[in-house]
Enzyme design. Structure first.
Site, PDB file in Angstrom:
ATOM      1  N   TYR A   1      -2.134  -0.528  10.915  1.00 29.79           N
ATOM      2  CA  TYR A   1      -2.224  -1.211   9.608  1.00 29.79           C
ATOM      3  C   TYR A   1      -1.004  -0.907   8.754  1.00 29.79           C
ATOM      4  CZ  TYR A   1      -3.378  -1.668   4.648  1.00 29.79           C
ATOM      5  OH  TYR A   1      -3.314  -1.956   3.305  1.00 29.79           O
TER       6      TYR A   1
ATOM      7  N   LYS B   1       2.009  -3.342   7.322  1.00 29.79           N
ATOM      8  CA  LYS B   1       2.307  -3.535   5.893  1.00 29.79           C
ATOM      9  C   LYS B   1       3.759  -3.137   5.606  1.00 29.79           C
ATOM     10  CE  LYS B   1      -0.061  -4.617   2.919  1.00 29.79           C
ATOM     11  NZ  LYS B   1      -0.395  -5.948   2.348  1.00 29.79           N
TER      12      LYS B   1
ATOM     13  N   THR C   1       0.812  -1.213   0.000  1.00 26.09           N
ATOM     14  CA  THR C   1       0.000   0.000   0.000  1.00 26.09           C
ATOM     15  C   THR C   1       0.850   1.270   0.000  1.00 26.09           C
ATOM     16  OG1 THR C   1      -1.575   1.243   1.344  1.00 26.09           O
ATOM     17  CG2 THR C   1      -0.108  -0.211   2.540  1.00 26.09           C
ATOM     18  N   ASP C   2       0.244   2.356  -0.467  1.00 28.59           N
ATOM     19  CA  ASP C   2       0.923   3.656  -0.400  1.00 28.59           C
ATOM     20  C   ASP C   2       1.000   4.175   1.041  1.00 28.59           C
ATOM     21  OD1 ASP C   2      -1.768   4.310  -0.020  1.00 28.59           O
ATOM     22  OD2 ASP C   2      -1.876   5.757  -1.648  1.00 28.59           O
ATOM     23  N   GLU C   3       0.203   3.596   1.950  1.00 29.16           N
ATOM     24  CA  GLU C   3       0.168   4.108   3.329  1.00 29.16           C
ATOM     25  C   GLU C   3       1.497   3.920   4.053  1.00 29.16           C
ATOM     26  OE1 GLU C   3      -3.252   3.386   5.691  1.00 29.16           O
ATOM     27  OE2 GLU C   3      -4.612   3.441   3.984  1.00 29.16           O
TER      28      GLU C   3
HETATM   29  P1  NAD Z   1      -9.645  -7.421   1.890  1.00 30.62           P
HETATM   30  O1  NAD Z   1      -9.661  -7.138   3.341  1.00 30.62           O
HETATM   31  O2  NAD Z   1     -10.851  -7.126   1.067  1.00 30.62           O
HETATM   32  O3  NAD Z   1      -9.297  -8.960   1.628  1.00 30.62           O
HETATM   33  C1  NAD Z   1      -8.292  -9.631   2.333  1.00 30.62           C
HETATM   34  C2  NAD Z   1      -8.440 -11.118   2.067  1.00 30.62           C
HETATM   35  O4  NAD Z   1      -7.364 -11.790   2.737  1.00 30.62           O
HETATM   36  C3  NAD Z   1      -9.747 -11.707   2.593  1.00 30.62           C
HETATM   37  O5  NAD Z   1     -10.303 -12.572   1.632  1.00 30.62           O
HETATM   38  C4  NAD Z   1      -9.310 -12.481   3.844  1.00 30.62           C
HETATM   39  O6  NAD Z   1     -10.127 -13.602   4.112  1.00 30.62           O
HETATM   40  C5  NAD Z   1      -7.893 -12.893   3.456  1.00 30.62           C
HETATM   41  N1  NAD Z   1      -7.047 -13.127   4.619  1.00 30.62           N
HETATM   42  C6  NAD Z   1      -6.917 -12.344   5.725  1.00 30.62           C
HETATM   43  N2  NAD Z   1      -6.052 -12.897   6.577  1.00 30.62           N
HETATM   44  C7  NAD Z   1      -5.609 -14.046   6.000  1.00 30.62           C
HETATM   45  C8  NAD Z   1      -4.678 -15.042   6.388  1.00 30.62           C
HETATM   46  N3  NAD Z   1      -4.037 -14.996   7.557  1.00 30.62           N
HETATM   47  N4  NAD Z   1      -4.454 -16.070   5.538  1.00 30.62           N
HETATM   48  C9  NAD Z   1      -5.114 -16.164   4.357  1.00 30.62           C
HETATM   49  N5  NAD Z   1      -6.014 -15.254   3.954  1.00 30.62           N
HETATM   50  C10 NAD Z   1      -6.239 -14.200   4.760  1.00 30.62           C
HETATM   51  O7  NAD Z   1      -8.379  -6.638   1.329  1.00 30.62           O
HETATM   52  P2  NAD Z   1      -8.165  -5.948  -0.097  1.00 30.62           P
HETATM   53  O8  NAD Z   1      -8.719  -4.589  -0.051  1.00 30.62           O
HETATM   54  O9  NAD Z   1      -8.580  -6.887  -1.154  1.00 30.62           O
HETATM   55  O10 NAD Z   1      -6.579  -5.814  -0.075  1.00 30.62           O
HETATM   56  C11 NAD Z   1      -5.749  -6.811  -0.647  1.00 30.62           C
HETATM   57  C12 NAD Z   1      -4.306  -6.409  -0.456  1.00 30.62           C
HETATM   58  O11 NAD Z   1      -4.074  -5.146  -1.078  1.00 30.62           O
HETATM   59  C13 NAD Z   1      -3.903  -6.222   1.006  1.00 30.62           C
HETATM   60  O12 NAD Z   1      -2.608  -6.719   1.162  1.00 30.62           O
HETATM   61  C14 NAD Z   1      -3.950  -4.721   1.223  1.00 30.62           C
HETATM   62  O13 NAD Z   1      -3.042  -4.336   2.213  1.00 30.62           O
HETATM   63  C15 NAD Z   1      -3.530  -4.229  -0.145  1.00 30.62           C
HETATM   64  N6  NAD Z   1      -4.043  -2.903  -0.517  1.00 30.62           N
HETATM   65  C16 NAD Z   1      -5.387  -2.640  -0.518  1.00 30.62           C
HETATM   66  C17 NAD Z   1      -5.849  -1.405  -0.948  1.00 30.62           C
HETATM   67  C18 NAD Z   1      -7.309  -1.051  -1.004  1.00 30.62           C
HETATM   68  O14 NAD Z   1      -7.651   0.100  -1.322  1.00 30.62           O
HETATM   69  N7  NAD Z   1      -8.218  -1.962  -0.728  1.00 30.62           N
HETATM   70  C19 NAD Z   1      -4.931  -0.431  -1.369  1.00 30.62           C
HETATM   71  C20 NAD Z   1      -3.576  -0.728  -1.295  1.00 30.62           C
HETATM   72  C21 NAD Z   1      -3.139  -1.974  -0.909  1.00 30.62           C
HETATM   73  O1  DAU Z   2      -4.239   3.970   0.467  1.00 28.86           O
HETATM   74  C1  DAU Z   2      -4.430   2.596   0.364  1.00 28.86           C
HETATM   75  C2  DAU Z   2      -5.300   2.092   1.480  1.00 28.86           C
HETATM   76  O2  DAU Z   2      -6.624   2.515   1.190  1.00 28.86           O
HETATM   77  C3  DAU Z   2      -5.248   0.589   1.662  1.00 28.86           C
HETATM   78  O3  DAU Z   2      -3.942   0.203   2.002  1.00 28.86           O
HETATM   79  C4  DAU Z   2      -6.240   0.132   2.720  1.00 28.86           C
HETATM   80  O4  DAU Z   2      -6.253  -1.281   2.788  1.00 28.86           O
HETATM   81  C5  DAU Z   2      -7.614   0.621   2.338  1.00 28.86           C
HETATM   82  O5  DAU Z   2      -8.552   0.278   3.325  1.00 28.86           O
HETATM   83  C6  DAU Z   2      -7.600   2.139   2.123  1.00 28.86           C
HETATM   84  O6  DAU Z   2      -7.378   2.823   3.377  1.00 28.86           O
HETATM   85  P1  DAU Z   2      -8.172   4.162   3.762  1.00 28.86           P
HETATM   86  O7  DAU Z   2      -8.151   4.322   5.218  1.00 28.86           O
HETATM   87  O8  DAU Z   2      -7.717   5.303   2.925  1.00 28.86           O
HETATM   88  O9  DAU Z   2      -9.649   3.729   3.206  1.00 28.86           O
HETATM   89  P2  DAU Z   2     -11.114   3.924   3.846  1.00 28.86           P
HETATM   90  O10 DAU Z   2     -12.078   3.546   2.773  1.00 28.86           O
HETATM   91  O11 DAU Z   2     -11.228   3.283   5.174  1.00 28.86           O
HETATM   92  O12 DAU Z   2     -11.189   5.497   4.044  1.00 28.86           O
HETATM   93  C7  DAU Z   2     -11.019   6.387   2.947  1.00 28.86           C
HETATM   94  C8  DAU Z   2     -11.064   7.798   3.505  1.00 28.86           C
HETATM   95  O13 DAU Z   2     -12.409   8.067   3.947  1.00 28.86           O
HETATM   96  C9  DAU Z   2     -10.187   8.003   4.728  1.00 28.86           C
HETATM   97  O14 DAU Z   2      -9.667   9.327   4.692  1.00 28.86           O
HETATM   98  C10 DAU Z   2     -11.147   7.849   5.912  1.00 28.86           C
HETATM   99  C11 DAU Z   2     -12.448   8.369   5.353  1.00 28.86           C
HETATM  100  N1  DAU Z   2     -13.675   7.749   5.892  1.00 28.86           N
HETATM  101  C12 DAU Z   2     -13.754   6.379   5.919  1.00 28.86           C
HETATM  102  C13 DAU Z   2     -14.886   5.760   6.435  1.00 28.86           C
HETATM  103  C14 DAU Z   2     -14.954   4.252   6.487  1.00 28.86           C
HETATM  104  C15 DAU Z   2     -14.740   8.550   6.317  1.00 28.86           C
HETATM  105  O15 DAU Z   2     -14.687   9.786   6.247  1.00 28.86           O
HETATM  106  N2  DAU Z   2     -15.866   7.910   6.807  1.00 28.86           N
HETATM  107  C16 DAU Z   2     -15.962   6.562   6.901  1.00 28.86           C
HETATM  108  O16 DAU Z   2     -17.015   6.055   7.407  1.00 28.86           O
END
Ligand code: NAD
Ligand code: DAU
Length: 352
Positions: free
Chosen positions: A158, A162, A132-134
């Site tokens: 988180y 990561k 992630t970019d975080e």
């Molecule tokens: P998600 O939470 O939707 O899915 C995670 C999946 O991993 C689920 O299916 C869960 O059952 C599985 N999982 C969790 N723990 C596990 C374990 N111990 N063993 C096997 N499986 C396990 O997450 P996502 O949004 O699909 O993110 C996928 C990847 O991308 C993550 O590594 C996350 O950090 C990264 N990422 C997500 C975002 C985003 O915006 N969603 C952005 C940047 C990076």
């Molecule tokens: O930047 C990449 C990341 O993006 C991933 O690594 C994470 O897995 C993914 O969950 C996401 O993180 P964020 O915290 O940015 O996503 P989220 O959707 O939780 O929140 C997006 C923005 O909106 C953040 O600034 C928090 C805000 N927010 C979120 C929720 C759930 C609100 O204002 N209200 C809300 O109820």
């Protein structure tokens, strides 16, 4: 074949669906099925022999070793993680367990398998870690977007977990020669997104007549990437990425949260107007801010474009419209994921 972890989650699920829509190369999909894992996402693959689903934890080295020995994949793509920042604040333990200890065990299982491969297979093998970019921390309004050379400055449990996993992956390359690739991407959105995250939460709350919770002043900025663009970037890096390198993946779509929510409301006003004729934006409710809330993320994705010719296909405007329509068209999927455990989380996070 390839082995994917976390392929029942949001991005992993989209990746598996897209992979099998474009290729007949089989996928072993290893997922623990936590609250975020959902086999409904993979329903269309039920009769597809190229998809093998295995419920397992990436921390279970023995099971992983057996799976690797049996299926002999040419690549492992690691999506599995605890991914929700708010959950990492209320309960960081699982994040350390899966994202740090789990990644360590996965790396060790993969290293044992890779070490014994014949020379050609060993040279061709890839371990791609999805991050992630975080990990880069937060930006001010005037800072340049995150480049791959930025310092790691994670701010939440988180992002710290990561960041730790990225360091392990890097070390397994430098110390053991494991052929790794790492991608660090911005906020994804699109189909099959679990509705604890901002975009799906807002779409579903809007349709249910519930408050649309905005943390703090709503001026935090995220760089939105349509999930299918992220999947195409991963395929590109897997194919031609340079070993040991990291690639930032972003959508060139920086938006303030309030603007994102207003855009969703306007689309819904147009395609699914409220019965009482009121604007969905009237449901916007300001709530307490997230502790340690990062102000701005933005990705400089030029390395990926320069080296591998990848660019996102969707703008935020095209991607968000498709996403809203997808949620309207897939109420069955929504109904199944918004069951008991989800309701418990919403009650805990947002109170009454
Ligand atoms: P998600 O939470 O939707 O899915 C995670 C999946 O991993 C689920 O299916 C869960 O059952 C599985 N999982 C969790 N723990 C596990 C374990 N111990 N063993 C096997 N499986 C396990 O997450 P996502 O949004 O699909 O993110 C996928 C990847 O991308 C993550 O590594 C996350 O950090 C990264 N990422 C997500 C975002 C985003 O915006 N969603 C952005 C940047 C990076
Ligand atoms: O930047 C990449 C990341 O993006 C991933 O690594 C994470 O897995 C993914 O969950 C996401 O993180 P964020 O915290 O940015 O996503 P989220 O959707 O939780 O929140 C997006 C923005 O909106 C953040 O600034 C928090 C805000 N927010 C979120 C929720 C759930 C609100 O204002 N209200 C809300 O109820």
């Amino acid at each position: 074949m390839i082995l994917v972890t976390g392929g029942a989650g949001f991005i992993g699920g989209n990746f598996v669906l897209d992979w099998l829509a474009q290729s007949d190369e089989p996928v072993i999909n290893v997922d623990k099925l936590t609250y975020a894992g959902n086999t409904d996402t993979l329903k269309s693959l039920a009769q597809n022999p190229a998809h093998v689903f295995v419920r397992a934890d990436i921390g279970d080295r023995e099971v992983l070793g057996k799976l690797l020995a049996e299926h002999r994949p040419r690549a492992v793509i690691n999506f599995a993680a605890e991914s929700h920042v708010d959950r990492s604040i209320t309960g960081p333990g699982e994040f350390i367990q899966t994202n740090v200890v789990g990644t360590f065990n996965l790396l060790e299982a993969v290293r044992a398998y890779w070490t014994d491969l014949p020379a050609d297979d060993k040279a061709a093998f890839r371990f791609l870690h999805v991050s992630t970019d975080e990990v880069y921390g937060t930006l001010s309004a005037t800072d340049a977007p995150f480049a791959e050379t930025n310092r790691y400055e994670p701010n939440s449990p988180y992002s710290a977990s990561k960041a730790a996993s990225d360091h392990l992956v890097r070390a397994w390359h430098h110390t053991y020669g494991l052929p790794v690739l790492t991608t660090n991407c911005s906020n994804n959105y699109g189909p099959y997104h679990f509705p604890e995250k901002l975009i799906p939460l807002v779409i579903l709350n809007a349709l249910a007549g519930k408050p649309l919770p905005i943390y703090g002043d709503g001026q935090q900025i995220r760089d939105w990437l349509y999930v299918k663009d992220h999947c195409s970037a991963i395929r590109r890096v897997l194919q031609d990425g340079r070993l040991g390198e990291t690639y930032n993946v972003g959508g060139w779509n920086e938006k303030a949260n309030l603007d994102v929510v207003n855009t969703i409301c306007s689309i819904l006003d147009e395609i699914k107007p409220r019965a009482d004729g009121a604007a969905y934006a009237s449901q916007i409710t300001y709530v307490q801010d997230r502790p340690g809330h990062d102000r701005r993320y933005a990705i400089d994705a030029r390395k990926l474009e320069r080296e591998l010719g990848w660019k996102p296909a969707e703008t935020f405007e095209t991607g968000i419209r498709k996403t809203v329509q997808w949620y309207l068209d897939n109420q069955d999927w929504v109904g199944n994921v918004t069951s008991g455990a989800y309701r418990d989380w919403v009650a805990q996070q947002y109170g009454a």
